[in-house]
Write a protein that holds these residues in place. Structure first.
Motif, PDB file in Angstrom:
ATOM      1  N   GLN A 198      30.987 -78.306  77.696  1.00 20.98           N
ATOM      2  CA  GLN A 198      30.523 -79.607  77.232  1.00 20.98           C
ATOM      3  C   GLN A 198      29.006 -79.639  77.341  1.00 20.98           C
ATOM      4  OE1 GLN A 198      32.495 -81.810  75.864  1.00 20.98           O
ATOM      5  NE2 GLN A 198      34.352 -80.628  76.273  1.00 20.98           N
ATOM      6  N   TRP A 199      28.348 -79.597  76.181  1.00 21.07           N
ATOM      7  CA  TRP A 199      26.893 -79.583  76.153  1.00 21.07           C
ATOM      8  C   TRP A 199      26.375 -80.822  75.436  1.00 21.07           C
ATOM      9  CZ3 TRP A 199      23.355 -75.813  77.908  1.00 21.07           C
ATOM     10  CH2 TRP A 199      23.926 -74.698  78.499  1.00 21.07           C
ATOM     11  N   THR A 200      25.365 -81.411  76.001  1.00 17.36           N
ATOM     12  CA  THR A 200      24.655 -82.495  75.325  1.00 17.36           C
ATOM     13  C   THR A 200      23.329 -81.941  74.813  1.00 17.36           C
ATOM     14  OG1 THR A 200      23.522 -83.204  77.348  1.00 17.36           O
ATOM     15  CG2 THR A 200      25.692 -84.168  76.884  1.00 17.36           C
ATOM     16  N   LEU A 201      22.697 -82.714  73.951  1.00 15.01           N
ATOM     17  CA  LEU A 201      21.422 -82.261  73.405  1.00 15.01           C
ATOM     18  C   LEU A 201      20.384 -82.102  74.510  1.00 15.01           C
ATOM     19  CD1 LEU A 201      19.655 -81.570  70.986  1.00 15.01           C
ATOM     20  CD2 LEU A 201      19.181 -84.019  70.716  1.00 15.01           C
ATOM     21  N   ASP A 206      17.078 -78.435  77.764  1.00 16.94           N
ATOM     22  CA  ASP A 206      16.653 -77.943  79.074  1.00 16.94           C
ATOM     23  C   ASP A 206      16.959 -76.461  79.228  1.00 16.94           C
ATOM     24  OD1 ASP A 206      15.799 -80.465  79.656  1.00 16.94           O
ATOM     25  OD2 ASP A 206      17.599 -81.030  80.790  1.00 16.94           O
ATOM     26  N   TYR A 207      18.149 -76.056  78.748  1.00 14.22           N
ATOM     27  CA  TYR A 207      18.507 -74.639  78.847  1.00 14.22           C
ATOM     28  C   TYR A 207      17.610 -73.789  77.950  1.00 14.22           C
ATOM     29  CZ  TYR A 207      21.107 -70.332  78.062  1.00 14.22           C
ATOM     30  OH  TYR A 207      21.455 -69.018  77.935  1.00 14.22           O
ATOM     31  N   GLU A 212      12.023 -69.999  76.662  1.00 11.26           N
ATOM     32  CA  GLU A 212      10.786 -70.054  75.903  1.00 11.26           C
ATOM     33  C   GLU A 212       9.660 -69.384  76.669  1.00 11.26           C
ATOM     34  OE1 GLU A 212      10.184 -74.162  75.210  1.00 11.26           O
ATOM     35  OE2 GLU A 212      11.738 -74.321  73.659  1.00 11.26           O
ATOM     36  N   PHE A 213       8.752 -68.802  75.912  1.00  9.80           N
ATOM     37  CA  PHE A 213       7.613 -68.116  76.501  1.00  9.80           C
ATOM     38  C   PHE A 213       6.333 -68.689  75.897  1.00  9.80           C
ATOM     39  CE2 PHE A 213      11.203 -65.223  76.324  1.00  9.80           C
ATOM     40  CZ  PHE A 213      11.285 -64.795  77.647  1.00  9.80           C
TER      41      PHE A 213
END
Length: 413
Positions: A198-201, A206-207, A212-213
């Motif tokens: 279950q993922w929210t936006l 956040d993930y 990101e670099f």
């Protein structure tokens, strides 16, 4: 007195002229006034008015009949065709198709089948138009289950409100996002391995921020110059010219860590070793050969040489490095840093390539260039790979770090 005078007294010439002028003026004025109608004219006008009123009544009657026919036709269409109802729930607005002759019990059964909401939990309300907003209206009781939907005022396009206590997913949303690539990432890809389905936006952003670099201008390379033995480089480049640069080729650079008279750190390349490989125009495939590797290591120790870089030859192309080439160079760079944390930072990545037709400032048919992987990008690669690559392999799954590695390759002049 004037009339008596006109009758009794013979008129003089002046009196006659005055009467003429007065009669002429009266005639001119009366000519601009409507003459009183006669009895026959009045009768004709009355008949015309009657005909006009009769025609107007006939037109009005025909218009009323046409409107009535249109209303009946629209009502028949709404009542005979399948009804499309809108059902608003706590999970969103969904649509439901019903038989126009259905009863309230049939509607509840259809809701249970389509929305997976048991009849016992259904609290169905009619809608009320309050200004421009449709709001929840009267609650439909179970005693009305045998009532036709039309008798309840439910027609095609009606809005109903449905309350329930269970947890469910909106069927319209499921259908709309069935092919959403984000859903496949959650169920089948990397996101599933994070321990939740279950993922929210917000959670996803956040993930993603952890992957990101921040790309900045790469720092100055640790290696300021590269000196290559002419015989070694010429032997390597001649082989590539003979095969027309039709295939990739990898060579390992052996030499020494040196410094010039000004104290700048650099690399001297004394030999180029070409390991066993089965490379193509697209991939570099190194073959395992432990015996040759051990003999090479022993010979390098005897000569006082160490592995100071890697040479990659490739066919003509517009970009500098491919994904696999960057990862292989970073892996070898990391091994050099492990062997000598201080001097290993000078490890260089060189490439041999044909000169392109639009490069007018380069003489000859082939050229060599020297690059170096930035330190921060090297650490990213080592943390991600952790020596999992024993040879060049497909690494599309590692694409998030590729842009950072490519940015970290600093060309040396």
């Amino acid at each position: 007195r004037l009339a008596t005078r006109r009758i009794d007294s013979p008129p003089s010439d002046d009196d006659g002229m005055r009467r003429l002028r007065r009669d002429t003026s009266a005639s001119s004025f009366l000519g601009r006034v409507r003459t009183p109608p006669t009895a026959s004219a009045l009768s004709t006008a009355s008949a015309c008015r009657g005909q006009r009123h009769s025609a107007a009544r006939e037109i009005e009657t025909e218009a009323s009949l046409a409107v009535e026919r249109d209303c009946k036709r629209l009502f028949f269409r709404l009542t005979s065709a399948a009804m499309l109802l809108r059902v608003r729930t706590k999970d969103g607005t969904e649509r439901l198709t019903m038989d126009p002759d259905a009863q309230l019990s049939g509607l509840r059964s259809q809701i249970a089948t389509s929305f997976q909401v048991p009849v016992q939990q259904q609290q169905l309300h009619l809608s009320e138009q309050v200004g421009p907003v449709m709001k929840k209206g009267r609650l439909l009781s179970p005693n009305e289950n045998a009532t036709d939907l039309r008798q309840l005022g439910i027609i095609s396009g009606s809005m109903l409100f449905l309350d329930y206590e269970m947890e469910r997913q909106n069927t319209a949303v499921n259908e709309a996002y069935k092919k959403d690539p984000f859903i496949s990432l959650v169920k089948e890809g990397e996101l599933r391995r994070q321990g939740t389905n279950q993922w929210t936006l917000t959670n996803f952003l956040d993930y993603r921020s952890t992957k990101e670099f921040k790309l900045e201008a790469p720092p100055e390379p640790h290696c300021k110059f590269v000196q290559v033995d002419p015989a070694a480089s010429q032997s390597f480049i001649n082989f590539m010219i003979l095969c027309g640069f039709q295939s990739k080729r990898l060579g390992i650079l052996y030499g020494k860590w040196v410094e010039d008279d000004e104290g700048n750190s650099g690399v001297q390349v004394h030999a180029i070793f070409e390991p066993k490989q089965d490379s193509t125009s697209e991939e570099i495939a190194l073959l395992e050969d432990e015996e040759t590797e051990s003999r090479l290591h022993a010979l390098a120790l005897m000569l006082g040489l160490t592995r100071v870089g890697v040479m990659i030859a490739h066919p003509a192309r517009q970009y500098a490095f491919s994904v696999n080439e960057v990862l292989l160079a970073a892996k070898m760079h990391g091994e050099a840093v492990k062997a000598d944390p201080e001097k290993g930072k000078r490890f260089v990545t060189m490439k041999a390539r044909p000169v392109l037709q639009d490069e007018k400032d380069i003489e000859g048919v082939a050229t060599m260039e020297a690059y170096q992987v930035g330190a921060h990008n090297l650490f990213v690669c080592l943390a991600s790979l952790s020596s999992r690559l024993t040879s060049v392999e497909s690494v599309d799954r590692l694409a998030p770090i590729v842009s950072s590695l490519l940015r970290g390759l600093r060309r040396m002049h």
